[in-house]
Design an enzyme around this catalytic site. Sequence first.
Site, PDB file in Angstrom:
ATOM      1  NE  ARG A 149      -1.535  -2.295   2.776  1.00  0.00           N
ATOM      2  CZ  ARG A 149      -1.642  -3.564   2.354  1.00  0.00           C
ATOM      3  NH1 ARG A 149      -2.696  -3.950   1.726  1.00  0.00           N
ATOM      4  NH2 ARG A 149      -0.669  -4.432   2.600  1.00  0.00           N
ATOM      5  CB  THR A 150       3.337   2.592   2.381  1.00  0.00           C
ATOM      6  OG1 THR A 150       2.560   2.049   3.447  1.00  0.00           O
ATOM      7  CG2 THR A 150       3.826   3.968   2.750  1.00  0.00           C
ATOM      8  CE  LYS A 181      27.354  -2.476  -4.494  1.00  0.00           C
ATOM      9  NZ  LYS A 181      27.319  -1.368  -5.460  1.00  0.00           N
ATOM     10  NE  ARG A 204       6.989   0.661   5.035  1.00  0.00           N
ATOM     11  CZ  ARG A 204       5.786   0.118   4.931  1.00  0.00           C
ATOM     12  NH1 ARG A 204       5.674  -1.176   4.648  1.00  0.00           N
ATOM     13  NH2 ARG A 204       4.713   0.839   5.102  1.00  0.00           N
ATOM     14  CG  HIS A 227       3.371   3.788   8.661  1.00  0.00           C
ATOM     15  ND1 HIS A 227       3.506   4.682   7.617  1.00  0.00           N
ATOM     16  CD2 HIS A 227       2.942   2.626   8.101  1.00  0.00           C
ATOM     17  CE1 HIS A 227       3.177   4.072   6.474  1.00  0.00           C
ATOM     18  NE2 HIS A 227       2.831   2.832   6.748  1.00  0.00           N
TER      19      HIS A 227
HETATM   20  N1   CP Z   1      -0.390  -0.093   5.873  1.00  0.00           N
HETATM   21  C1   CP Z   1       0.826  -0.345   5.331  1.00  0.00           C
HETATM   22  O1   CP Z   1       1.812   0.287   5.709  1.00  0.00           O
HETATM   23  O2   CP Z   1       0.839  -1.296   4.366  1.00  0.00           O
HETATM   24  P1   CP Z   1       2.119  -1.746   3.532  1.00  0.00           P
HETATM   25  O3   CP Z   1       3.074  -2.388   4.514  1.00  0.00           O
HETATM   26  O4   CP Z   1       1.626  -2.669   2.489  1.00  0.00           O
HETATM   27  O5   CP Z   1       2.742  -0.492   2.961  1.00  0.00           O
END
Ligand code: CP
Length: 306
Positions: free
Chosen positions: A52-53, A82, A103, A131
């Site tokens: 999703r993100t 590396k 991320r 998040h």
């Molecule tokens: N909600 C969420 O962060 O989903 P993903 O891990 O698929 O990005």
Amino acid sequence: MYHAISTDDFTRSTVERLIRIAEEFRVSPRHILRARLQGTLVATLFYEPSTRTRLSFEAAVARLGGNVVGAENARENSSAKKGERLADVFRVVGAYADAIVIRHHENDEIAAALPYSPVPVINAGAGSGEHPTQSLLDLYTLWREFGRIDGLKVCMVGDLKYGRTVHSLLRLLTRFSGIRVTLVSPAELALPPSLHRELVDAGLELDVADDLDEALASTDVVYQTRIQRERITSELTAEDEEDFAILPRHLPILAPTARILHPLPRVNEIHLEVDGDERAAYFRQVQNGLYIRMALMDEILGGVLR
Ligand code: CP
């Protein structure tokens, strides 16, 4: 330069502004939207898996006319393999792109490397820490489903220890008034005590409950979360997990106006039969993520273009 690294970067009025923009974008003609970020380039760096993100950020930028370059599975497929430091990655990628969406598997690495980035950085999930953009879409979903955020009763269920979406949402809920939160989790996955204290000090009304049925009966919002098996070390069995799952038998317990949210991915913690209930809002929540991330990228990259 505007970064989006933690919930500290968002005031109540910022959240409300992003919701207003997201609502505008939802109904704007595609050709108008495509002109907004034309000529911009965003880099997406994902050191942990995501559906999703990553895809919603990439779709958001593309729908606004910008372009995306990226490294998926960056722990393996980039020079992190590396031993390259994140500070150097930010310097390098910031030389190519106008913003970085990242991320990372460590809680604090993004914030530590931030001073080295010449471009805005957006935290798309950091370890078990924060998040923040998931919380934006969670709040946007509450606003769309209830027409307000103030005064809601929220029941957080599941992995409250490692669930970064829980941590960020609770922090952002402190910006609103009259929110009452009930926490329901396996004992070993309770909210970290330091965060619990931080939230109480910030004025959030927090209760801990053992009885899921009782908690569900008196809530407006169920925020269900996945047990993060990739992070836990304890021996939690499938039966233990089922004690914290939302099942068809819970539907009559919930208020007719209640809503069930989940940041997804879902494994077994919401039974598939629940999906057909109008109160199951998690797939509407997913679409809200696209519009709120469009709003966020427009705010951040609009500044770059000006
Ligand atoms: N909600 C969420 O962060 O989903 P993903 O891990 O698929 O990005």
